[in-house]
Design a protein around this motif. Structure first.
Motif, PDB file in Angstrom:
ATOM      1  N   LYS A  91      50.740   0.211   4.182  1.00  0.00           N
ATOM      2  CA  LYS A  91      51.166  -1.151   3.911  1.00  0.00           C
ATOM      3  C   LYS A  91      52.572  -1.106   3.341  1.00  0.00           C
ATOM      4  O   LYS A  91      52.859  -0.334   2.438  1.00  0.00           O
ATOM      5  CB  LYS A  91      50.242  -1.827   2.899  1.00  0.00           C
ATOM      6  CG  LYS A  91      48.871  -2.145   3.430  1.00  0.00           C
ATOM      7  CD  LYS A  91      48.066  -2.924   2.404  1.00  0.00           C
ATOM      8  CE  LYS A  91      46.700  -3.266   2.938  1.00  0.00           C
ATOM      9  NZ  LYS A  91      45.914  -4.038   1.985  1.00  0.00           N
ATOM     10  N   VAL A 124      47.214   6.396  -1.599  1.00  0.00           N
ATOM     11  CA  VAL A 124      45.983   5.967  -2.261  1.00  0.00           C
ATOM     12  C   VAL A 124      44.796   6.390  -1.394  1.00  0.00           C
ATOM     13  O   VAL A 124      44.930   6.554  -0.188  1.00  0.00           O
ATOM     14  CB  VAL A 124      45.938   4.438  -2.500  1.00  0.00           C
ATOM     15  CG1 VAL A 124      47.033   4.016  -3.457  1.00  0.00           C
ATOM     16  CG2 VAL A 124      46.055   3.665  -1.206  1.00  0.00           C
ATOM     17  N   PHE A 145      42.611   1.320   0.428  1.00  0.00           N
ATOM     18  CA  PHE A 145      43.262   0.033   0.156  1.00  0.00           C
ATOM     19  C   PHE A 145      42.293  -0.976  -0.442  1.00  0.00           C
ATOM     20  O   PHE A 145      42.698  -2.034  -0.906  1.00  0.00           O
ATOM     21  CB  PHE A 145      43.839  -0.568   1.446  1.00  0.00           C
ATOM     22  CG  PHE A 145      45.072   0.132   1.935  1.00  0.00           C
ATOM     23  CD1 PHE A 145      46.100   0.458   1.085  1.00  0.00           C
ATOM     24  CD2 PHE A 145      45.212   0.453   3.273  1.00  0.00           C
ATOM     25  CE1 PHE A 145      47.240   1.100   1.535  1.00  0.00           C
ATOM     26  CE2 PHE A 145      46.340   1.086   3.745  1.00  0.00           C
ATOM     27  CZ  PHE A 145      47.362   1.421   2.869  1.00  0.00           C
ATOM     28  N   GLN A 178      41.881  -3.272  -5.060  1.00  0.00           N
ATOM     29  CA  GLN A 178      43.006  -4.198  -5.236  1.00  0.00           C
ATOM     30  C   GLN A 178      43.780  -3.923  -6.519  1.00  0.00           C
ATOM     31  O   GLN A 178      44.993  -4.086  -6.557  1.00  0.00           O
ATOM     32  CB  GLN A 178      42.493  -5.650  -5.214  1.00  0.00           C
ATOM     33  CG  GLN A 178      43.574  -6.681  -5.037  1.00  0.00           C
ATOM     34  CD  GLN A 178      44.316  -6.558  -3.705  1.00  0.00           C
ATOM     35  OE1 GLN A 178      43.784  -6.085  -2.709  1.00  0.00           O
ATOM     36  NE2 GLN A 178      45.561  -6.968  -3.692  1.00  0.00           N
ATOM     37  N   TYR A 211      46.167  -1.099  -5.867  1.00  0.00           N
ATOM     38  CA  TYR A 211      47.239  -1.571  -4.985  1.00  0.00           C
ATOM     39  C   TYR A 211      48.261  -2.406  -5.771  1.00  0.00           C
ATOM     40  O   TYR A 211      49.470  -2.195  -5.656  1.00  0.00           O
ATOM     41  CB  TYR A 211      46.661  -2.382  -3.827  1.00  0.00           C
ATOM     42  CG  TYR A 211      47.721  -2.887  -2.885  1.00  0.00           C
ATOM     43  CD1 TYR A 211      48.291  -2.047  -1.939  1.00  0.00           C
ATOM     44  CD2 TYR A 211      48.178  -4.198  -2.962  1.00  0.00           C
ATOM     45  CE1 TYR A 211      49.286  -2.494  -1.087  1.00  0.00           C
ATOM     46  CE2 TYR A 211      49.171  -4.648  -2.125  1.00  0.00           C
ATOM     47  CZ  TYR A 211      49.717  -3.800  -1.183  1.00  0.00           C
ATOM     48  OH  TYR A 211      50.713  -4.243  -0.353  1.00  0.00           O
ATOM     49  N   GLU A 212      47.784  -3.343  -6.589  1.00  0.00           N
ATOM     50  CA  GLU A 212      48.693  -4.204  -7.348  1.00  0.00           C
ATOM     51  C   GLU A 212      49.472  -3.420  -8.400  1.00  0.00           C
ATOM     52  O   GLU A 212      50.654  -3.668  -8.616  1.00  0.00           O
ATOM     53  CB  GLU A 212      47.908  -5.343  -7.995  1.00  0.00           C
ATOM     54  CG  GLU A 212      47.413  -6.354  -6.987  1.00  0.00           C
ATOM     55  CD  GLU A 212      46.481  -7.394  -7.587  1.00  0.00           C
ATOM     56  OE1 GLU A 212      46.232  -7.358  -8.816  1.00  0.00           O
ATOM     57  OE2 GLU A 212      45.989  -8.244  -6.815  1.00  0.00           O
ATOM     58  N   THR A 225      50.284  -0.243  -8.195  1.00  0.00           N
ATOM     59  CA  THR A 225      51.257   0.548  -7.453  1.00  0.00           C
ATOM     60  C   THR A 225      52.422  -0.312  -6.981  1.00  0.00           C
ATOM     61  O   THR A 225      53.578   0.104  -7.030  1.00  0.00           O
ATOM     62  CB  THR A 225      50.580   1.248  -6.263  1.00  0.00           C
ATOM     63  OG1 THR A 225      49.539   2.090  -6.770  1.00  0.00           O
ATOM     64  CG2 THR A 225      51.555   2.081  -5.466  1.00  0.00           C
ATOM     65  N   GLN A 226      52.128  -1.522  -6.534  1.00  0.00           N
ATOM     66  CA  GLN A 226      53.183  -2.426  -6.107  1.00  0.00           C
ATOM     67  C   GLN A 226      54.117  -2.733  -7.278  1.00  0.00           C
ATOM     68  O   GLN A 226      55.345  -2.725  -7.119  1.00  0.00           O
ATOM     69  CB  GLN A 226      52.586  -3.712  -5.545  1.00  0.00           C
ATOM     70  CG  GLN A 226      53.621  -4.639  -4.962  1.00  0.00           C
ATOM     71  CD  GLN A 226      53.005  -5.819  -4.212  1.00  0.00           C
ATOM     72  OE1 GLN A 226      51.791  -5.981  -4.171  1.00  0.00           O
ATOM     73  NE2 GLN A 226      53.841  -6.627  -3.629  1.00  0.00           N
ATOM     74  N   ILE A 248      52.938   2.079   0.799  1.00  0.00           N
ATOM     75  CA  ILE A 248      51.718   2.660   0.258  1.00  0.00           C
ATOM     76  C   ILE A 248      50.903   3.135   1.452  1.00  0.00           C
ATOM     77  O   ILE A 248      50.663   2.373   2.383  1.00  0.00           O
ATOM     78  CB  ILE A 248      50.919   1.628  -0.567  1.00  0.00           C
ATOM     79  CG1 ILE A 248      51.768   1.133  -1.747  1.00  0.00           C
ATOM     80  CG2 ILE A 248      49.615   2.243  -1.071  1.00  0.00           C
ATOM     81  CD1 ILE A 248      51.161  -0.015  -2.507  1.00  0.00           C
ATOM     82  N   GLU A 289      47.451   5.272   3.030  1.00  0.00           N
ATOM     83  CA  GLU A 289      46.061   5.551   2.719  1.00  0.00           C
ATOM     84  C   GLU A 289      45.701   6.931   3.255  1.00  0.00           C
ATOM     85  O   GLU A 289      46.001   7.261   4.395  1.00  0.00           O
ATOM     86  CB  GLU A 289      45.172   4.487   3.377  1.00  0.00           C
ATOM     87  CG  GLU A 289      43.713   4.595   3.034  1.00  0.00           C
ATOM     88  CD  GLU A 289      42.910   3.462   3.649  1.00  0.00           C
ATOM     89  OE1 GLU A 289      41.985   2.992   2.979  1.00  0.00           O
ATOM     90  OE2 GLU A 289      43.205   3.048   4.785  1.00  0.00           O
TER      91      GLU A 289
END
Length: 173
Positions: A13, A72, A75, A78, A81-82, A84-85, A107, A109
């Motif tokens: 992503k 990661v 995915f 969440q 993911y957030e 890391t973002q 990111i 997977e």
């Protein structure tokens, strides 16, 4: 978790980073000097941050593009993911403030080592920069090491492994 096979496509992503207003600079463009792509493998650890700081300070030039890559296991989480973002947004801002370089983030997977090598194969960067925990040879063989895997398997770019801060400044200069 399913391991990432060398010849199989992998999931990823793009991370939307805030657009930074670039000041009017006399950038060297065109045939005289073309910017390089540099991959920096990041995670949430201090050694990764140290490798990022080293790359931004010692390796980056004005026309370069940094590609931040974080692997990661899934995915579906969440929160990871957030988080890391948020980390990538912070690092992109810091890279711009320190070296005035453009940053892209992705990111991926799957297995970290294989995913980083796939990204290097896709981008053909000037270098892949990553940190290390400073394990002994025996520990890295027994427990596995992402930096060791990338060092031996990344065929399209040189891998720069930046020792952790505890190794001392003389080892990274």
């Amino acid at each position: 978790m399913e391991t990432l096979m060398e010849d199989v496509e992998y999931s990823w992503k793009e991370v939307s980073l805030p657009s930074l207003i670039e000041p009017e600079l006399d950038r060297e463009t065109g045939e005289r000097r073309r910017g390089r792509d540099i991959i920096i493998a990041v995670d949430h650890g201090p050694n990764s941050k140290h490798a990022f700081d080293w790359a931004v300070t010692h390796l980056c030039r004005l026309a370069d593009t940094l590609h931040l890559v974080h692997a990661v296991s899934s995915f579906s989480n969440q929160i990871v993911y957030e988080t890391t973002q948020g980390l990538m947004e912070k690092l992109a801002l810091e890279a711009f403030e320190v070296a005035m370089v453009k940053t892209k983030a992705r990111i991926v997977e799957g297995d970290a080592g294989k995913a980083i090598c796939k990204e290097a194969e896709r981008l053909k960067p000037a270098a892949v920069v990553m940190g290390t925990r400073g394990r002994s040879f025996i520990q890295s063989v027994l427990q596995g090491s992402v930096s060791e895997y990338c060092f031996h398997n990344c065929k399209t770019a040189p891998v720069i492994i930046v020792p952790g801060k505890e190794a001392g400044e003389e080892s990274v200069l």
